[in-house]
Design an enzyme around this catalytic site. Structure first.
Site, PDB file in Angstrom:
ATOM      1  N   ARG A 209      -8.472  -0.534   4.932  1.00 37.29           N
ATOM      2  CA  ARG A 209      -7.570   0.411   4.270  1.00 37.29           C
ATOM      3  C   ARG A 209      -6.248  -0.257   3.918  1.00 37.29           C
ATOM      4  NH1 ARG A 209      -5.885   4.149   8.021  1.00 37.29           N
ATOM      5  NH2 ARG A 209      -4.522   4.679   6.315  1.00 37.29           N
TER       6      ARG A 209
ATOM      7  N   LYS B  85       0.842  -1.207   0.000  1.00 33.77           N
ATOM      8  CA  LYS B  85       0.000   0.000   0.000  1.00 33.77           C
ATOM      9  C   LYS B  85       0.874   1.254   0.000  1.00 33.77           C
ATOM     10  CE  LYS B  85      -1.904   1.575   4.025  1.00 33.77           C
ATOM     11  NZ  LYS B  85      -1.823   3.020   4.239  1.00 33.77           N
ATOM     12  N   ASN B  86       1.923   1.232   0.807  1.00 34.05           N
ATOM     13  CA  ASN B  86       2.740   2.443   0.951  1.00 34.05           C
ATOM     14  C   ASN B  86       3.653   2.706  -0.244  1.00 34.05           C
ATOM     15  OD1 ASN B  86       1.525   2.976   3.382  1.00 34.05           O
ATOM     16  ND2 ASN B  86       3.074   1.886   4.583  1.00 34.05           N
TER      17      ASN B  86
ATOM     18  N   CYS C  44      -4.663  12.671  13.117  1.00 37.92           N
ATOM     19  CA  CYS C  44      -5.374  11.464  12.730  1.00 37.92           C
ATOM     20  C   CYS C  44      -5.315  10.496  13.892  1.00 37.92           C
ATOM     21  CB  CYS C  44      -4.804  10.857  11.464  1.00 37.92           C
ATOM     22  SG  CYS C  44      -3.279   9.971  11.750  1.00 37.92           S
TER      23      CYS C  44
ATOM     24  N   ASP D 220       4.617   0.454  11.906  1.00 39.09           N
ATOM     25  CA  ASP D 220       3.382  -0.189  11.459  1.00 39.09           C
ATOM     26  C   ASP D 220       3.220  -1.610  12.008  1.00 39.09           C
ATOM     27  OD1 ASP D 220       2.524   1.988  10.068  1.00 39.09           O
ATOM     28  OD2 ASP D 220       3.061   1.234   8.082  1.00 39.09           O
TER      29      ASP D 220
ATOM     30  N   ARG E  89      -0.073  14.479  12.262  1.00 39.10           N
ATOM     31  CA  ARG E  89       0.649  14.180  11.025  1.00 39.10           C
ATOM     32  C   ARG E  89       1.169  15.495  10.464  1.00 39.10           C
ATOM     33  NH1 ARG E  89      -0.024   8.913   8.077  1.00 39.10           N
ATOM     34  NH2 ARG E  89       0.194   7.540   9.822  1.00 39.10           N
TER      35      ARG E  89
END
Ligand code: UD1
Length: 438
Positions: free
Chosen positions: A419, A43-44, A137, A327, A142
């Site tokens: 997500r 995803k990143n 968030c 993460d 952020r």
């Protein structure tokens, strides 16, 4: 990096009631997982690569794209900008020939946390950009001061007003010597994108070294960019080269891979995470081994065989790559809840990334926050409960704990989890988990 040098203003209150608070998954725990769990593109990597496609002429074909809500949100921004977009069989094509600039509406920006990555690409392509500041968030502030300072050095004029960022570069972008005070992933990506369109050479000192940075650079190089050093702390971009659409296969998602290895570990199972790259998990695999798992690197992925009960791990500290990834902090925290002994985890990247702890405690975990560390005293067993996901990785940590817990757990607000994990229920079900979306 607990404090930003300058926090960008931006409201966050309106996330309440939005899509991330939807979704419910029910799990009956206690079954060891066995079998194969697939991982797809990171995803990143995909998100900045999709933003980079705005800089190219002709079509780009991006393969191994995961079907995630964050990818959908990026595609919605691209479509809004006027790009031609298709997505089928994990392949995205983007054609930005007809794209035009203009403000990106707040609603589109807020569908995805990393939408700030469009800033560098839009400035590079159109010479101006207007979008919303990310604000706070679920995992903390952020800030984007490092992104904005760097773009200013490159000739951008930036105003911030009412949570919106207005950027222009009337005299065009120019290369610059940039030293980041912290190796920010997002700032490194935004600089890379802007620098490709800038006149002259840009040097980034103390750049982020994450594999996803290398992957973004690999895409840009295939498109015609002149970039050296991506993956190291010093990246050099000789800008102004025309970029044309190209074909690129996204690297495997190391965070999804680590998360599924954790699912094998916490359930005392034995699973193969197919598609995982061991070289991207060099500081993660030793933690599983220290916890008593047998970890084998295979040509097609990584296999983990877990003991009935894990052993505590003395100390894990999250660090920029190649350190232990922030993460995977929450997933590892879940794994260690039932390990024999006491484990300590220190989160150093995001100040507020301990929200999963309260929910883990409801499942019976014994965790306290002491001087900024999570102190996890391993309990004999967890029991099912009703809990809520507060963020993507913390949400996955709750699924992990639920897979190991006795009885039934309901996890709400699971849209957070979607997500970052494609078809998470189906993937875990195929390995024997009793899990379903409701
Ligand atoms: C971060 C992670 C990345 C992860 C992603 C999604 C790190 C270094 N980065 O990337 O691996 O995949 O979250 O969870 O682990 N900061 C500032 N000013 C800025 C930008 C960042 O002060 O302009 C601070 C942040 O507050 C944070 C740290 O730098 O404390 C890391 O930020 P950054 O790497 O930019 O975050 P992401 O790009 O979101």
């Amino acid at each position: 990096m607990q404090q930003s040098r300058q926090a960008v203003s931006g409201a966050d209150g309106h996330r309440k009631g939005c899509f991330v608070l939807s979704g419910k998954i029910v799990i009956v725990g206690g079954r060891p997982l066995r079998g194969e769990l697939p991982v797809y593109g990171a995803k990143n990597s995909v998100l900045p690569i999709l933003a980079a496609a705005v800089l190219t002429s002709g079509a780009s074909v991006i393969k191994n794209c995961p079907a995630l809500s964050d990818v959908g949100a990026s595609l919605n921004i691209l479509k809004y900008l006027g790009c031609g977009v298709t997505f089928a069989d994990r392949t995205v094509t983007v054609n930005a020939d007809a794209a035009c600039g203009g403000p990106i509406p707040d609603g589109l920006m807020r569908e995805m946390r990393s939408s700030i990555i469009f800033l560098g690409a839009l400035l590079g392509r159109f010479g101006s950009a207007e979008l919303s500041a990310p604000g706070g968030c679920e995992i903390g502030l952020r800030p984007i001061d490092l992104h904005l300072d760097a773009l200013r050095e490159m000739g951008a004029r930036i105003e911030e007003s009412h949570g919106r960022i207005l950027c222009s570069c009337p005299r065009g972008l120019r290369g610059a010597e940039l030293s980041l005070s912290f190796p920010s992933v997002g700032a490194t990506e935004n600089i890379l994108l802007a620098a490709c369109a800038a006149e002259g050479t840009t040097r980034i000192y103390n750049a982020a070294k994450e594999p996803e940075i290398e992957d973004l650079a690999a895409f840009l190089i295939k498109a015609g960019a002149d970039i050296t050093g991506a993956g190291s702390a010093e990246i050099v971009i000789r800008g102004g080269k025309p970029l044309t659409g190209c074909e690129h296969t996204v690297i495997p998602d190391r965070i999804a891979a680590g998360s599924y290895l954790a699912a094998g570990a916490i359930t005392g199972g034995s699973v193969t995470v197919v598609g995982a790259e061991a070289k991207h998990l060099r500081t993660v695999l030793p933690i599983f081994r220290a916890a008593g798992c047998e970890v084998t690197e295979l040509a097609r992925g990584i296999r983990i065989e877990a003991p009935e009960r894990l052993t505590a791990v003395k100390y894990i500290r999250t660090m920029p790559y190649p350190g232990f990834p922030t993460d995977l902090q929450a997933p590892l925290c879940a794994c260690l809840c039932t390990a024999k002994g006491t484990s300590i985890i220190r989160e150093t990247i995001f100040e507020n990334r301990y929200k999963h702890i309260a929910a883990l405690t409801r499942l019976g975990a014994d965790i306290s926050l002491e001087s900024g560390c999570a102190v996890i005293r391993g309990v004999d067993s967890l029991t099912g409960a009703d809990v809520e996901a507060e963020d993507l990785r913390g949400g996955f940590a709750l699924l992990l704990a639920a897979l190991a817990a006795e009885g039934r757990t309901t996890v709400r607000h699971t849209a957070h989890i979607e997500r970052g994990y494609e078809n998470v229920c189906a993937v875990l079900q195929a390995a024997g988990a009793q899990i379903a979306k409701e």
